[in-house]
Design a protein around this motif. Structure first.
Motif, PDB file in Angstrom:
ATOM      1  N   LEU A 313       0.848  -1.193   0.000  1.00  0.00           N
ATOM      2  CA  LEU A 313       0.000   0.000   0.000  1.00  0.00           C
ATOM      3  C   LEU A 313       0.883   1.242   0.000  1.00  0.00           C
ATOM      4  CD1 LEU A 313      -3.056   0.992   0.499  1.00  0.00           C
ATOM      5  CD2 LEU A 313      -2.340   1.245   2.851  1.00  0.00           C
ATOM      6  N   MET A 314       0.493   2.206  -0.821  1.00  0.00           N
ATOM      7  CA  MET A 314       1.258   3.444  -0.943  1.00  0.00           C
ATOM      8  C   MET A 314       0.305   4.584  -0.609  1.00  0.00           C
ATOM      9  SD  MET A 314       3.096   4.537  -4.472  1.00  0.00           S
ATOM     10  CE  MET A 314       3.930   6.095  -4.667  1.00  0.00           C
ATOM     11  N   PHE A 315       0.728   5.506   0.240  1.00  0.00           N
ATOM     12  CA  PHE A 315      -0.167   6.564   0.737  1.00  0.00           C
ATOM     13  C   PHE A 315       0.404   7.932   0.391  1.00  0.00           C
ATOM     14  CE2 PHE A 315      -1.440   8.967   4.801  1.00  0.00           C
ATOM     15  CZ  PHE A 315      -2.616   9.435   4.244  1.00  0.00           C
ATOM     16  N   GLU A 316      -0.426   8.744  -0.217  1.00  0.00           N
ATOM     17  CA  GLU A 316       0.017  10.060  -0.664  1.00  0.00           C
ATOM     18  C   GLU A 316       0.053  11.088   0.464  1.00  0.00           C
ATOM     19  OE1 GLU A 316      -1.062  13.029  -4.384  1.00  0.00           O
ATOM     20  OE2 GLU A 316      -2.703  12.118  -3.296  1.00  0.00           O
ATOM     21  N   GLY A 317      -0.734  10.861   1.502  1.00  0.00           N
ATOM     22  CA  GLY A 317      -0.975  11.922   2.484  1.00  0.00           C
ATOM     23  C   GLY A 317      -0.121  11.874   3.734  1.00  0.00           C
ATOM     24  N   VAL A 318      -0.644  12.462   4.799  1.00  0.00           N
ATOM     25  CA  VAL A 318       0.049  12.545   6.091  1.00  0.00           C
ATOM     26  C   VAL A 318      -0.878  12.014   7.187  1.00  0.00           C
ATOM     27  CG1 VAL A 318       1.463  14.518   5.380  1.00  0.00           C
ATOM     28  CG2 VAL A 318      -0.757  14.933   6.441  1.00  0.00           C
ATOM     29  N   PRO A 319      -0.284  11.604   8.330  1.00  0.00           N
ATOM     30  CA  PRO A 319      -1.109  10.952   9.364  1.00  0.00           C
ATOM     31  C   PRO A 319      -2.162  11.860   9.992  1.00  0.00           C
ATOM     32  CG  PRO A 319       1.191  11.176  10.079  1.00  0.00           C
ATOM     33  CD  PRO A 319       1.148  11.535   8.636  1.00  0.00           C
ATOM     34  N   THR A 320      -2.021  13.146   9.842  1.00  0.00           N
ATOM     35  CA  THR A 320      -2.905  14.080  10.554  1.00  0.00           C
ATOM     36  C   THR A 320      -3.911  14.761   9.632  1.00  0.00           C
ATOM     37  OG1 THR A 320      -1.108  15.660  10.277  1.00  0.00           O
ATOM     38  CG2 THR A 320      -1.290  14.590  12.420  1.00  0.00           C
ATOM     39  N   TYR A 321      -4.063  14.258   8.415  1.00  0.00           N
ATOM     40  CA  TYR A 321      -5.001  14.894   7.487  1.00  0.00           C
ATOM     41  C   TYR A 321      -5.986  13.888   6.930  1.00  0.00           C
ATOM     42  CZ  TYR A 321      -6.819  17.446   3.471  1.00  0.00           C
ATOM     43  OH  TYR A 321      -7.646  18.048   2.570  1.00  0.00           O
ATOM     44  N   PRO A 322      -7.281  14.164   6.875  1.00  0.00           N
ATOM     45  CA  PRO A 322      -7.930  15.373   7.392  1.00  0.00           C
ATOM     46  C   PRO A 322      -8.015  15.409   8.922  1.00  0.00           C
ATOM     47  CG  PRO A 322      -9.560  13.881   6.454  1.00  0.00           C
ATOM     48  CD  PRO A 322      -8.227  13.272   6.196  1.00  0.00           C
ATOM     49  N   ASP A 323      -7.721  14.276   9.579  1.00  0.00           N
ATOM     50  CA  ASP A 323      -7.695  14.311  11.057  1.00  0.00           C
ATOM     51  C   ASP A 323      -6.715  13.265  11.574  1.00  0.00           C
ATOM     52  OD1 ASP A 323      -9.009  11.731  11.280  1.00  0.00           O
ATOM     53  OD2 ASP A 323     -10.809  12.772  10.582  1.00  0.00           O
ATOM     54  N   ASN A 324      -6.580  13.202  12.877  1.00  0.00           N
ATOM     55  CA  ASN A 324      -5.602  12.294  13.491  1.00  0.00           C
ATOM     56  C   ASN A 324      -5.927  10.807  13.340  1.00  0.00           C
ATOM     57  OD1 ASN A 324      -3.749  14.122  14.396  1.00  0.00           O
ATOM     58  ND2 ASN A 324      -4.744  14.413  16.400  1.00  0.00           N
ATOM     59  N   GLY A 325      -7.085  10.512  12.790  1.00  0.00           N
ATOM     60  CA  GLY A 325      -7.455   9.100  12.652  1.00  0.00           C
ATOM     61  C   GLY A 325      -7.127   8.539  11.279  1.00  0.00           C
ATOM     62  N   ARG A 326      -6.479   9.322  10.431  1.00  0.00           N
ATOM     63  CA  ARG A 326      -6.319   8.898   9.038  1.00  0.00           C
ATOM     64  C   ARG A 326      -5.611   7.547   8.869  1.00  0.00           C
ATOM     65  NH1 ARG A 326      -6.140  11.130   3.758  1.00  0.00           N
ATOM     66  NH2 ARG A 326      -6.683   9.341   2.459  1.00  0.00           N
ATOM     67  N   PHE A 327      -4.503   7.352   9.579  1.00  0.00           N
ATOM     68  CA  PHE A 327      -3.792   6.071   9.451  1.00  0.00           C
ATOM     69  C   PHE A 327      -4.741   4.907   9.740  1.00  0.00           C
ATOM     70  CE2 PHE A 327       1.041   6.998  10.366  1.00  0.00           C
ATOM     71  CZ  PHE A 327       1.184   7.455   9.067  1.00  0.00           C
ATOM     72  N   TRP A 328      -5.508   5.082  10.822  1.00  0.00           N
ATOM     73  CA  TRP A 328      -6.313   3.950  11.318  1.00  0.00           C
ATOM     74  C   TRP A 328      -7.526   3.724  10.418  1.00  0.00           C
ATOM     75  CZ3 TRP A 328      -2.104   3.164  13.227  1.00  0.00           C
ATOM     76  CH2 TRP A 328      -1.418   4.091  13.999  1.00  0.00           C
ATOM     77  N   GLN A 329      -8.002   4.821   9.852  1.00  0.00           N
ATOM     78  CA  GLN A 329      -9.098   4.702   8.891  1.00  0.00           C
ATOM     79  C   GLN A 329      -8.625   3.898   7.678  1.00  0.00           C
ATOM     80  OE1 GLN A 329      -9.290   7.659   6.137  1.00  0.00           O
ATOM     81  NE2 GLN A 329     -10.792   6.389   5.044  1.00  0.00           N
ATOM     82  N   VAL A 330      -7.398   4.184   7.230  1.00  0.00           N
ATOM     83  CA  VAL A 330      -6.863   3.477   6.064  1.00  0.00           C
ATOM     84  C   VAL A 330      -6.601   2.004   6.405  1.00  0.00           C
ATOM     85  CG1 VAL A 330      -4.955   3.370   4.403  1.00  0.00           C
ATOM     86  CG2 VAL A 330      -5.906   5.585   5.054  1.00  0.00           C
ATOM     87  N   VAL A 331      -6.121   1.746   7.607  1.00  0.00           N
ATOM     88  CA  VAL A 331      -5.892   0.355   8.034  1.00  0.00           C
ATOM     89  C   VAL A 331      -7.207  -0.419   7.953  1.00  0.00           C
ATOM     90  CG1 VAL A 331      -5.385  -1.122  10.031  1.00  0.00           C
ATOM     91  CG2 VAL A 331      -3.864   0.799   9.489  1.00  0.00           C
ATOM     92  N   ASP A 332      -8.276   0.157   8.494  1.00  0.00           N
ATOM     93  CA  ASP A 332      -9.576  -0.532   8.469  1.00  0.00           C
ATOM     94  C   ASP A 332     -10.133  -0.648   7.055  1.00  0.00           C
ATOM     95  OD1 ASP A 332      -9.543  -0.999  11.136  1.00  0.00           O
ATOM     96  OD2 ASP A 332     -11.224   0.300  11.672  1.00  0.00           O
ATOM     97  N   LYS A 333      -9.955   0.405   6.282  1.00  0.00           N
ATOM     98  CA  LYS A 333     -10.501   0.422   4.921  1.00  0.00           C
ATOM     99  C   LYS A 333      -9.973  -0.736   4.068  1.00  0.00           C
ATOM    100  CE  LYS A 333     -10.501   3.488   0.846  1.00  0.00           C
ATOM    101  NZ  LYS A 333     -10.182   4.859   0.416  1.00  0.00           N
ATOM    102  N   PHE A 334      -8.663  -0.997   4.179  1.00  0.00           N
ATOM    103  CA  PHE A 334      -8.070  -2.032   3.331  1.00  0.00           C
ATOM    104  C   PHE A 334      -7.771  -3.331   4.061  1.00  0.00           C
ATOM    105  CE2 PHE A 334      -6.920   1.994   1.243  1.00  0.00           C
ATOM    106  CZ  PHE A 334      -7.448   1.758  -0.022  1.00  0.00           C
ATOM    107  N   GLY A 335      -7.940  -3.344   5.376  1.00  0.00           N
ATOM    108  CA  GLY A 335      -7.593  -4.540   6.126  1.00  0.00           C
ATOM    109  C   GLY A 335      -6.091  -4.763   6.172  1.00  0.00           C
ATOM    110  N   VAL A 336      -5.361  -3.701   6.499  1.00  0.00           N
ATOM    111  CA  VAL A 336      -3.900  -3.794   6.558  1.00  0.00           C
ATOM    112  C   VAL A 336      -3.485  -4.789   7.648  1.00  0.00           C
ATOM    113  CG1 VAL A 336      -1.799  -2.489   7.153  1.00  0.00           C
ATOM    114  CG2 VAL A 336      -3.567  -1.455   5.674  1.00  0.00           C
ATOM    115  N   THR A 337      -2.532  -5.660   7.318  1.00  0.00           N
ATOM    116  CA  THR A 337      -2.088  -6.659   8.301  1.00  0.00           C
ATOM    117  C   THR A 337      -0.709  -6.327   8.885  1.00  0.00           C
ATOM    118  OG1 THR A 337      -1.136  -8.019   6.537  1.00  0.00           O
ATOM    119  CG2 THR A 337      -3.395  -8.527   7.202  1.00  0.00           C
ATOM    120  N   ILE A 338       0.159  -5.723   8.065  1.00  0.00           N
ATOM    121  CA  ILE A 338       1.484  -5.324   8.551  1.00  0.00           C
ATOM    122  C   ILE A 338       1.614  -3.823   8.347  1.00  0.00           C
ATOM    123  CG2 ILE A 338       3.979  -5.641   8.334  1.00  0.00           C
ATOM    124  CD1 ILE A 338       3.457  -8.309   6.931  1.00  0.00           C
TER     125      ILE A 338
END
Ligand code: WTA
Length: 632
Positions: A313-338
């Protein structure tokens, strides 16, 4: 899965023992699992004095055949790359291995059509869009040497790197979005190229649709060029020791140096370390948050995972945009395992509302990684508890641009894990701690300078255009050893804890800068006589940049002047090297021979002036009192 994945602590012990007793046999068995046009004549030849290090000599290969072609039969329809944009409302993009193969071939054909040839150096200055990954692989496909410059460096820093490597081409985009910021990327390239004579072509990928200046005969749009090219491009046959890429990094002296990695050894080490450290499984969805502009993005977003046939997975953005939950939202969205990130990101998120993490399930996560700087215990525990739910191991991976891949790390769930400790060395890695005289410290529970006494396949081969610099920087401090520049402690069980740099390199949010490099930038300001830069502990960045500056004249508005100095650094290096604190002083603490006593400045910057040690050798000890009083 490859048969060299270590699954138990006993297997680790066996692999490690064999890698030391019979390094050539050990690495030959691993290399055997790759696709070669021709196998090697000799596994290893080396000496650290020149240095002269050759892995898999005589072998012929192309790394992209290992990243792409060899997966087509069994993984053609498996996802290779998933791209998540900066703006969560924009749609993500995904490529299967077959699609990625075709895109890389097309891009490679565009490069060839524009005159690129094997051995040419190509600078890539692009935001985190899929074309960045594709462009890197396209260079490797045709045997051109990629030199990726992080798209946060200034025009001046880019120009230095282009000139040093004499790049003939630049691959870029019109602009970029990073968080709420917009950056006119092509404009920065145009400015850089005013100082670069070697560049003949600029290929521009459209990302944001802004109007840009296109120089007739030099600049072309990628979307125009790609229309007529084929989706097949035979890979160039490379020698094992042909250059694969250059990546610039800061040292303690002078300008950044171009670390050179070569084809075969880097490839073998990237996949081996990826598969073992993260305990990669075929069904994983793997996410490394690093930018491809840094070594972590090279080895563990791109090459390592693709070599292993993983979905990256490749991410264009930053962990704090649009809010502090972005990393975790992306983890849930794709089912990130590592999930592999930097302590600075964790510390930034720790400061926010805990609900920003707890409101996501994060059930898919299985392994967490950390890289780039020491991870303090508080951050380690926060990561392990709230992100890993006390279930996923955290691997604290120590390595460097120069090492090509991870050197010291827990193998997730396999070897011992201890907060703030990187752990045991990977098989094939032979660390040693030495004292100031270079004598080996054999016992455990002690601190020393971290060196390596034997080569591993991913080791730096040279610094571009200046082999002597590589020798002086890494192989001359302690005879017969590779010196890392880091201090480390080995605990009673042999686990390593990295303490940090022992040279004049500071690590700001996981990015390396030489203090000399920042001082040189500051000194460009017309009001400045001289400056001294040191690092100090910073809650989020790990280290902050503290500059002591002497002036030619007394300015009327000190804050304006500070802003101007900051602007000079931004111009010369980039926003990432912006000083956090600038203290104007009337003189710097110097010895009678004119050497700045940084020890004193470091103490002041740390806010610990109770005991500054011996200051009797100073030319003018009174400056110390003034510096202490004016501390920020
Ligand atoms: C530091 C990044 C502690 C170290 C991959 C090293 C670390 C420098 C860790 C290399 C870690 C990297 N724990 N310190 N896990 N990882 N470092 O070249 O000082 O950008 O020498 O490579 O970062 O930085 P570089």
């Amino acid at each position: 899965m490859t048969n060299y994945q270590i699954k138990t602590n006993e297997e680790y012990q066996q692999a490690y023992t064999r890698s030391v007793a019979d390094p050539e046999g050990f690495w030959a068995d691993i290399a055997d699992t790759f696709t070669w046009r021709k196998k090697w004549d000799k596994v290893l030849e080396w000496n650290f004095d020149e240095p002269d290090i050759k892995w898999f000599q005589g072998a012929k290969l192309n790394i992209t055949e290992n990243c792409l072609d060899r997966h087509l039969k069994t993984r053609g329809n498996k996802l290779a790359l998933v791209w998540e944009p900066n703006d969560p409302k924009e749609r993500y993009i995904r490529y299967t291995y077959r699609e990625l193969y075709e895109r890389v071939c097309q891009f490679a054909n565009v490069l060839k059509k524009n005159g690129a040839r094997k051995g040419d150096r190509i600078c890539i200055y692009m935001p985190m869009i899929p074309e960045l990954a594709i462009a890197v692989l396209a260079c490797a496909r045709i045997g051109a040497v990629h030199s990726v410059v992080f798209a946060g460096f200034s025009a001046s820093a880019m120009a230095d790197r282009i000139n040093d490597a004499q790049c003939s081409m630049v691959l870029t985009s019109d602009g970029l979005n990073r968080g709420a910021k917009q950056i006119p990327v092509k404009r920065v390239v145009d400015e850089a190229l005013e100082q670069c004579k070697s560049v003949q072509k600029v290929i521009v990928v459209e990302r944001v649709g802004w109007a840009v200046n296109m120089v007739e005969g030099r600049d072309v749009w990628f979307h125009d060029e790609v229309k007529e090219v084929s989706k097949e491009c035979p890979a160039e046959e490379m020698d094992a020791e042909d250059m694969l890429f250059i990546l610039y990094t800061s040292g303690s002296t002078g300008k950044p140096k171009g670390v050179v990695h070569t084809c075969a050894g880097y490839m073998v080490y990237a996949q081996y370390s990826f598969v073992n450290v993260f305990q990669y499984q075929e069904s994983d969805l793997y996410w490394c948050t690093a930018d491809i502009g840094w070594i972590t993005g090279h080895t563990y977003l791109l090459y390592g995972p693709l070599l292993a046939g993983a979905t990256s997975l490749m991410f264009e953005g930053v962990p704090t945009y649009p809010d502090n939950g972005r990393f975790w939202q992306v983890v849930d969205k794709f089912g990130v395992t590592i999930f592999y990130t930097a302590p600075t990101a964790i510390r930034a998120l720790m400061g926010g509302d805990i609900e920003d993490v707890l409101s996501y399930s994060l059930d898919s996560l299985r392994v967490l990684g950390s890289v780039g700087e020491p991870i303090n215990e508080e951050a380690w525990h926060w990561y392990h508890t709230h992100v890993g739910k006390n279930r996923s191991p955290v691997v604290d991976t120590w390595w460097q641009t120069e090492t090509g891949g991870i050197m010291v790390s827990t193998l997730a769930g396999v070897t011992p894990m201890k907060p703030s400790h990187a752990g045991l060395p990977l098989p094939g890695v032979q660390p040693i701690l030495v004292d100031g005289e270079g004598n080996e410290i054999k016992e455990n529970g002690v601190e020393g300078y971290l060196c390596m006494k034997f080569p591993w396949p991913g080791i730096i081969r040279t610094t571009y255009g200046d082999h002597e610099r590589a020798r002086l920087s890494y192989f001359s401090t302690y005879k017969g050893l590779y010196f890392t520049g880091d201090g480390a402690k080995r605990d009673e069980n042999g686990l390593y804890r990295i303490i940090g740099r022992v040279d004049d390199v500071i690590n700001v949010s996981g990015h390396r800068f030489g203090t000399a490099e920042i001082e040189e930038a500051i000194n460009h300001n017309e009001h400045v006589i001289e400056s001294a830069v040191v690092g100090y502990p910073h809650d989020v960045k790990g280290q902050g940049i503290y500059a002591f500056v002497t002036l030619k004249d007394k300015p009327e508005h000190i804050d304006w002047l500070r802003a101007e100095i900051v602007e000079t650094v931004v111009e010369k290096i980039g926003k990432i090297a912006r000083p956090d604190k600038i203290q104007i002083v009337s003189g710097l603490p110097k010895t009678r021979s004119g050497k700045i006593m940084r020890r004193i400045l470091r103490k002041v910057a740390e806010g610990d002036t109770s005991n500054l040690g011996d200051t009797s050798t100073l030319l003018d000890p009174t400056v110390v009192d003034e510096i202490k009083e004016g501390a920020l």
